[in-house]
Scaffold this motif. Structure first.
Motif, mmCIF file in Angstrom:
data_model
loop_
_atom_site.group_PDB
_atom_site.id
_atom_site.type_symbol
_atom_site.label_atom_id
_atom_site.label_comp_id
_atom_site.label_asym_id
_atom_site.label_seq_id
_atom_site.Cartn_x
_atom_site.Cartn_y
_atom_site.Cartn_z
ATOM 1 N N UNK A 73 0.829 -1.206 0.000
ATOM 2 C CA UNK A 73 0.000 0.000 0.000
ATOM 3 C C UNK A 73 0.861 1.253 0.000
ATOM 4 N N UNK A 74 1.912 1.255 0.808
ATOM 5 C CA UNK A 74 2.810 2.412 0.849
ATOM 6 C C UNK A 74 3.436 2.661 -0.514
ATOM 7 N N UNK A 75 3.945 1.599 -1.141
ATOM 8 C CA UNK A 75 4.588 1.758 -2.441
ATOM 9 C C UNK A 75 3.615 2.274 -3.497
ATOM 10 N N UNK A 76 2.407 1.748 -3.504
ATOM 11 C CA UNK A 76 1.433 2.156 -4.516
ATOM 12 C C UNK A 76 0.893 3.561 -4.254
ATOM 13 N N UNK A 77 0.722 3.910 -2.989
ATOM 14 C CA UNK A 77 0.304 5.278 -2.690
ATOM 15 C C UNK A 77 1.380 6.269 -3.110
ATOM 16 N N UNK A 78 2.630 5.947 -2.842
ATOM 17 C CA UNK A 78 3.715 6.851 -3.238
ATOM 18 C C UNK A 78 3.800 6.992 -4.747
ATOM 19 N N UNK A 79 3.581 5.895 -5.469
ATOM 20 C CA UNK A 79 3.594 5.978 -6.932
ATOM 21 C C UNK A 79 2.419 6.800 -7.456
ATOM 22 N N UNK A 80 1.361 6.923 -6.648
ATOM 23 C CA UNK A 80 0.212 7.767 -7.019
ATOM 24 C C UNK A 80 0.422 9.231 -6.650
ATOM 25 N N UNK A 81 1.547 9.527 -6.009
ATOM 26 C CA UNK A 81 1.816 10.903 -5.607
ATOM 27 C C UNK A 81 1.403 11.237 -4.193
ATOM 28 N N UNK A 82 1.001 10.216 -3.427
ATOM 29 C CA UNK A 82 0.613 10.420 -2.028
ATOM 30 C C UNK A 82 1.851 10.299 -1.141
ATOM 31 N N UNK A 83 2.004 11.201 -0.202
ATOM 32 C CA UNK A 83 3.126 11.146 0.737
ATOM 33 C C UNK A 83 2.688 10.368 1.977
ATOM 34 N N UNK A 232 -10.010 21.901 -0.107
ATOM 35 C CA UNK A 232 -8.758 22.499 0.395
ATOM 36 C C UNK A 232 -7.556 22.097 -0.469
ATOM 37 N N UNK A 233 -6.498 22.898 -0.414
ATOM 38 C CA UNK A 233 -5.330 22.613 -1.244
ATOM 39 C C UNK A 233 -4.499 21.456 -0.713
ATOM 40 N N UNK A 234 -4.722 21.068 0.556
ATOM 41 C CA UNK A 234 -3.999 19.941 1.149
ATOM 42 C C UNK A 234 -5.004 18.989 1.790
ATOM 43 N N UNK A 235 -4.816 17.700 1.560
ATOM 44 C CA UNK A 235 -5.657 16.676 2.188
ATOM 45 C C UNK A 235 -4.762 15.730 2.975
ATOM 46 N N UNK A 236 -5.135 15.492 4.240
ATOM 47 C CA UNK A 236 -4.429 14.532 5.091
ATOM 48 C C UNK A 236 -5.418 13.463 5.536
ATOM 49 N N UNK A 237 -5.115 12.212 5.251
ATOM 50 C CA UNK A 237 -5.925 11.084 5.720
ATOM 51 C C UNK A 237 -5.194 10.416 6.883
ATOM 52 N N UNK A 289 -1.495 15.405 -1.090
ATOM 53 C CA UNK A 289 -2.221 14.408 -0.309
ATOM 54 C C UNK A 289 -1.230 13.655 0.564
ATOM 55 N N UNK A 290 -1.529 13.573 1.838
ATOM 56 C CA UNK A 290 -0.710 12.840 2.801
ATOM 57 C C UNK A 290 -1.572 11.741 3.434
ATOM 58 N N UNK A 291 -0.930 10.640 3.768
ATOM 59 C CA UNK A 291 -1.565 9.599 4.577
ATOM 60 C C UNK A 291 -0.699 9.359 5.801
ATOM 61 N N UNK A 292 -1.308 9.464 6.972
ATOM 62 C CA UNK A 292 -0.624 9.150 8.225
ATOM 63 C C UNK A 292 -1.154 7.806 8.702
ATOM 64 N N UNK A 293 -0.296 6.787 8.666
ATOM 65 C CA UNK A 293 -0.677 5.441 9.107
ATOM 66 C C UNK A 293 -0.361 5.308 10.593
ATOM 67 N N UNK A 294 -1.400 5.100 11.380
ATOM 68 C CA UNK A 294 -1.300 5.155 12.839
ATOM 69 C C UNK A 294 -1.268 3.748 13.435
ATOM 70 N N UNK A 295 -0.269 3.508 14.281
ATOM 71 C CA UNK A 295 -0.210 2.264 15.049
ATOM 72 C C UNK A 295 -0.927 2.471 16.388
ATOM 73 N N UNK A 296 -0.305 3.214 17.290
ATOM 74 C CA UNK A 296 -0.909 3.570 18.585
ATOM 75 C C UNK A 296 -1.459 2.364 19.347
ATOM 76 N N UNK A 297 -0.663 1.310 19.406
ATOM 77 C CA UNK A 297 -1.044 0.126 20.166
ATOM 78 C C UNK A 297 -1.563 -1.020 19.336
#
Length: 466
Positions: A73-83, A232-237, A289-297
């Motif tokens: 998922x990380x690799x494919x999101x990055x190839x789509x331009x998602x950070x 908005x000009x920036x989206x964070x998921x 577009x950014x994605x923050x993948x959260x562990x948090x336990x």
């Protein structure tokens, strides 16, 4: 949101005295559960169960291959331009979002509904830094105005009546008096439209992320989710690491059982799939577009005997079917996730020492497992958590002594026989007497059972002689 799960009993004692809240929660849960039954069994009960088991298999497969799917998922999101950013805990997740906001000179944020941002106390962190987050889901917006947390995973204001919402709108945003729900919604829409148009950054959660395509999937019933992620000009998921699924085909199944289980719809009003920032040929969409993948336990849960809890797709069906939730309401559970799944997830994410009563906040009727669209065995996990509490010594001494006395008596046939005779004699002599000490909680609302004149061992012995 501060963890107050230790105060479950005290909070329930307050909740049950509020007839308006109890009526609102009962009506909301009954309606949602009835609609779920109709939607899941519309073709046939067998078809609904087959779909449920297929969804369960999809989530188990994703969990069994979680590390590989996250990397894909990380690799494919990055190839789509998602950070893509990774957050080990809530503090790191908040820090990532704050850094993005500062980098893009953000002052106002609009948010789509997201339980994981509630979990990481996202809004509080932004407000402390002078950044204004605005909830745009209507239910979340109402609660933000009233400065209280959601009480349900899907329907955050299930505990509110129309009259109480009207009062909030009149007080907080100066709505002209009206009893018409449509007018109230329209007035809120006008307030939120201005926020959408002036926001620098939009924040969403993510119901699923498809590993094979790097697609962020949102399932909503309000247009706010699409506006938050497009205007908005920036989206964070901000997304929990357990939300990964393998393929688009898997997502197609899950996006059918999710709305059926949550709201009784065959399909949600909006199914939004995000594949990256605006391209050169696109007329609109965010520039970043950014994605923050959260562990948090979640990694701790993954390596425990409770991995199955990570299969939850946050539909809220177990809350709607639970007799305890219906009476207690969501706020009684004291943290972000209420109901049966909350009684499991809260101890696992925040520590057993913080949530001692929650695993006992269940009748173990099994309804939560029966309605779960991915067949999570919540009753089994609640029993296991109770065992963990006992093993850790987190039980009341009076109950420990009582169980030791019970065990001592049941190991001796003579003592067991004597106790049965004494109990039978006492109930016949004092049929309406209340049980002493802590056992009084049981007899306070129940009649004492009548003991048989002849116990089973006597009947068995007589049968053997015959």
């Amino acid at each position: 949101m501060k963890n107050q799960a230790n105060q479950f009993v005290q909070r329930v004692a307050v909740a049950v005295t509020n007839p308006d809240v109890r009526a609102a929660v009962a009506q909301g849960t009954h309606n949602a559960n009835r609609k779920r039954q109709i939607a899941m069994g519309e073709t046939s009960l067998e078809h609904g169960e087959t779909m449920r088991q297929q969804a369960a298999a999809i989530k188990r497969h994703a969990l069994n291959h979680l590390a590989d799917l996250l990397e894909a998922a990380e690799a494919n999101m990055q190839s789509n331009g998602i950070q893509v950013l990774w957050a080990a805990d809530a503090a790191e997740a908040r820090a990532h979002v704050l850094e993005i906001a500062r980098k893009h000179d953000v002052h106002r944020i609009v948010k789509s509904k997201s339980m994981v941002t509630e979990e990481i106390t996202h809004n509080e962190g932004l407000e402390a830094e002078g950044i204004e987050p605005i909830e745009t889901d209507l239910g979340e917006y109402i609660l933000q105005l009233n400065q209280e947390p959601p009480s349900h995973i899907v329907a955050p204001v299930i505990h509110k009546s129309k009259e109480s919402i009207r009062q909030i709108f009149e007080t907080r945003i100066h709505m002209p008096p009206t009893d018409d729900a449509g007018e109230m919604a329209r007035y809120a829409r006008v307030q939120l439209r201005a926020a959408f148009l002036s926001a620098d950054l939009g924040i969403s959660g993510g119901n699923f992320i498809i590993a094979e395509t790097g697609t962020i999937c949102l399932v909503t019933n309000e247009g706010n989710g699409r506006m938050v992620t497009s205007l908005p000009r920036v989206h964070v998921a901000v997304v929990g690491i357990e939300k990964i699924v393998a393929t688009l085909e898997d997502y197609v199944t899950l996006t059918q059982v999710l709305p059926r289980s949550a709201t009784g719809q065959k399909m949600a009003v909006y199914t939004h799939m995000i594949n990256g920032p605006r391209r050169a040929e696109d007329e609109d969409g965010p520039q970043q577009v950014y994605v923050v993948l959260v562990d948090n336990g979640r990694s701790n849960i993954y390596t425990s005997g409770y991995t199955e809890a990570l299969a939850c797709i946050r539909c809220g069906a177990c809350l709607n079917a639970c007799p305890v939730y219906e009476v207690a309401g969501g706020h009684s559970y004291g943290w972000v996730y209420p109901g049966p799944i909350g009684a499991v997830v809260t101890p696992l994410l925040t520590g057993m020492e913080n949530v001692t009563p929650l695993p006992y906040a269940s009748s173990l009727c099994g309804s939560c497992k029966q309605v779960c669209p991915v067949d999570i065995d919540i009753p089994r996990m609640l029993l296991d958590l109770r065992n963990d509490l006992v093993e850790a010594g987190q039980t009341e001494k009076v109950w420990d002594l009582g169980m030791q006395a019970w065990a001592f008596g049941t190991r001796s046939p003579a003592l067991f026989r004597l106790a049965g005779i004494a109990a039978g004699f006492a109930t016949r002599l004092f049929p309406d007497a209340k049980l002493p000490g802590p056992l009084g909680g049981w007899s306070k609302y129940r009649k004492n059972p009548s003991f048989a004149k002849k116990p089973f061992r006597t009947l068995w012995a007589e049968r053997g002689r015959k």
